[in-house]
Design an enzyme around this catalytic site. Structure first.
Site, PDB file in Angstrom:
ATOM      1  N   LYS A 197      37.687  47.333  43.949  1.00 30.85           N
ATOM      2  CA  LYS A 197      37.849  46.278  44.906  1.00 30.85           C
ATOM      3  C   LYS A 197      35.952  45.690  45.666  1.00 30.85           C
ATOM      4  O   LYS A 197      36.346  46.626  46.760  1.00 30.85           O
ATOM      5  CB  LYS A 197      38.711  45.386  45.381  1.00 30.85           C
ATOM      6  N   LYS A 251      37.115  43.419  40.649  1.00 38.20           N
ATOM      7  CA  LYS A 251      37.183  42.003  41.170  1.00 38.20           C
ATOM      8  C   LYS A 251      35.874  42.194  42.009  1.00 38.20           C
ATOM      9  O   LYS A 251      35.846  43.370  42.983  1.00 38.20           O
ATOM     10  CB  LYS A 251      38.607  42.554  42.284  1.00 38.20           C
TER      11      LYS A 251
HETATM   12  C1  PBG Z   1      42.843  39.713  49.955  1.00 36.12           C
HETATM   13  C2  PBG Z   1      42.671  38.817  48.885  1.00 36.12           C
HETATM   14  C3  PBG Z   1      41.447  38.188  48.808  1.00 36.12           C
HETATM   15  C4  PBG Z   1      41.372  38.243  47.780  1.00 36.12           C
HETATM   16  C5  PBG Z   1      42.824  38.138  46.475  1.00 36.12           C
HETATM   17  N1  PBG Z   1      43.301  39.183  47.406  1.00 36.12           N
HETATM   18  C6  PBG Z   1      40.615  37.865  49.653  1.00 36.12           C
HETATM   19  C7  PBG Z   1      39.834  39.639  50.403  1.00 36.12           C
HETATM   20  O1  PBG Z   1      40.022  40.387  50.434  1.00 36.12           O
HETATM   21  O2  PBG Z   1      38.905  39.160  51.481  1.00 36.12           O
HETATM   22  C8  PBG Z   1      40.248  37.209  47.126  1.00 36.12           C
HETATM   23  C9  PBG Z   1      40.847  36.449  45.388  1.00 36.12           C
HETATM   24  C10 PBG Z   1      39.253  35.487  45.026  1.00 36.12           C
HETATM   25  O3  PBG Z   1      38.581  34.574  45.994  1.00 36.12           O
HETATM   26  O4  PBG Z   1      39.886  34.326  44.554  1.00 36.12           O
HETATM   27  N2  PBG Z   1      42.479  41.349  50.526  1.00 36.12           N
END
Ligand code: PBG
Length: 327
Positions: A197, A251
Site C-alpha cells: 500500500k 493499492k
Molecule cells: C484506510 C484506507 C484508505 C483507503 C482504504 N482504506 C485510505 C488511507 O490509507 O488513507 C483508500 C481507498 C480509496 O482511496 O479508495 N487505511
C-alpha cells in the site's frame, strides 16, 4: 515475421475475429464492491468528490446488496463514516461491538449468505487525528497499534466478517492477527492483507467519504510505502504470506501495474488490486465532462486484470456489470 506474409491487421479486421483472439476477460466475479455506510436511517448521501458513489445508512443496505447479488458480485467491502463524537486519540470505537462497521456486517450477513463481506483493519475511521495507528511521542507506534488491531480484528470476526483486510501497514500485524483468530477458533476467516500500500495522493476522495481529510495534519509516509521504490513490495508480500495472509492487495492499481505484474509472477497467492477513489473520480469526472468516452472504465479494469490481478476492488463494479457484461 515479415511483411506482407505477416499482417497483424488480418485478425483484427472483424469483430468476430477480435473476439476469438482476446486473451483476457472480465467477469462479474472479478470484483469486490466498496460500500460506504453511515449512521441514521433512510440516508443516502452523495459523496461530493466521487460522482455516483453514496454513503448509505444501514437500513438501506438491502437495496445495495440486492443490486450486488443481481450483478453476481462475489463480495463487498464495508467502510464506515464514524461520527466525530465517537472519535478519539486511540480510535477505541474500533473495538466497540456495536460500532457501525459491525452493525453493517451483521445486517449484510442477515440479508444473504451468498455475498462475502470484507472489512478494513486500521484505525483511521476512528481516530481524532485520522491516522491508521496510535500516536506515541509524535510517532505512529507500530507495536502499540498492533495490540489494537488484534482487538479490532476479533471484533470484526465476531460480527461475522468473512475477510479481514488489514490496511494499516504496521509491521508484524498479519502474524499477530492470524494467531489471535486461530486462538479464538476463527480459523476459517480469510486475511486479505493490504501488503503493498503506497502513500498515495489518490486516496483523497476516500478521505472525503469517511471525513478524515480535515483531521489529518500530516501524511502517512512513515507507514505507507514510497512510490519511488520498487523492491520493498517483494519483502512486504513475502512477510505477509509467511505470517498467514491468504491473499495480498496492491493499492492503488493504475500507477502500480508493474507492481501487480511483479508480485503475480513471483508469489503463488491470489493478488487483488484496489482501483482507488482518486483513480475512480478522475475517470468518472472525465466521462461526465465529455473528455473521455465511457468505455474508458473497461480499459482501466482490463489493464489491471492484464497486469495479473485476480480480482479488483472497484467503485465501478456495478456499472461495469450492468453496462458491459450483461448479454
Ligand atoms: C484506510 C484506507 C484508505 C483507503 C482504504 N482504506 C485510505 C488511507 O490509507 O488513507 C483508500 C481507498 C480509496 O482511496 O479508495 N487505511
Amino acid at each position: 515475421m515479415k511483411f506482407p506474409f505477416t499482417r497483424l491487421r488480418r485478425s483484427r479486421a472483424y469483430q468476430w475475429s477480435r473476439r476469438l483472439i482476446n486473451d483476457v476477460y472480465i467477469d462479474s466475479s472479478d470484483f469486490i464492491l466498496p460500500v460506504f455506510v453511515q449512521t441514521g436511517s433512510k440516508k443516502k448521501d452523495q459523496i461530493e468528490t466521487m460522482p455516483g458513489i453514496y454513503r448509505y445508512s444501514i437500513d438501506l443496505l438491502d437495496g445495495v446488496i440486492e443490486r450486488a447479488l443481481k450483478n453476481k458480485i462475489p463480495a463487498i467491502a464495508i467502510f464506515p463514516l464514524v461520527e466525530n463524537s465517537k472519535k478519539n486519540k486511540l480510535g477505541s470505537e474500533a473495538i466497540n461491538k456495536n460500532n457501525l462497521a459491525c452493525k453493517a456486517i451483521q445486517k449484510i450477513k442477515k440479508i444473504s449468505d451468498d455475498i462475502g463481506v470484507m472489512a478494513d483493519v486500521a484505525l483511521d475511521p476512528y481516530t481524532s487525528h485520522g491516522h491508521d495507528g496510535i500516536i506515541i511521542n509524535n510517532k505512529i507506534d507500530n507495536d502499540e497499534t498492533n495490540k489494537f488491531l488484534i482487538k479490532q480484528s476479533l471484533n470484526l470476526a465476531s460480527a461475522g466478517c468473512d475477510i479481514i483486510a488489514p490496511s494499516d501497514m504496521m509491521d508484524g500485524r498479519i502474524g499477530l492477527i492470524r494467531k489471535a483468530l486461530e486462538n479464538k477458533k476463527y480459523k476459517d476467516i480469510q486475511i486479505l492483507s493490504y501488503a503493498v500500500k503506497y502513500a498515495s495522493n489518490f486516496y483523497s476522495p476516500f478521505r472525503d467519504a469517511i471525513k478524515t481529510k480535515k483531521l489529518l495534519k500530516t501524511d502517512k509516509k512513515t507507514y505507507q510505502m514510497d512510490f519511488k521504490n520498487l523492491n520493498e513490495c517483494m519483502l512486504e508480500v513475502k512477510m505477509d504470506i509467511d505470517e498467514g495472509a491468504d491473499a495480498v492487495m496492491v493499492k492503488p492499481a493504475l500507477s502500480y501495474l508493474d507492481i501487480i505484474y511483479k508480485i503475480k509472477n513471483k508469489f503463488h497467492v491470489p493478488v487483488y488490486a484496489y482501483n482507488v477513489s482518486g483513480e475512480y473520480s478522475l475517470i468518472k469526472c472525465g466521462i461526465k465532462n465529455g473528455i473521455i468516452p465511457d468505455e474508458a472504465i473497461l480499459e482501466v479494469v482490463y489493464s489491471i486484470k492484464r497486469a495479473g490481478a485476480n480480482a479488483i476492488v472497484s467503485y465501478f463494479a456495478n456499472e461495469i456489470v450492468e453496462k458491459y457484461l450483461k448479454n
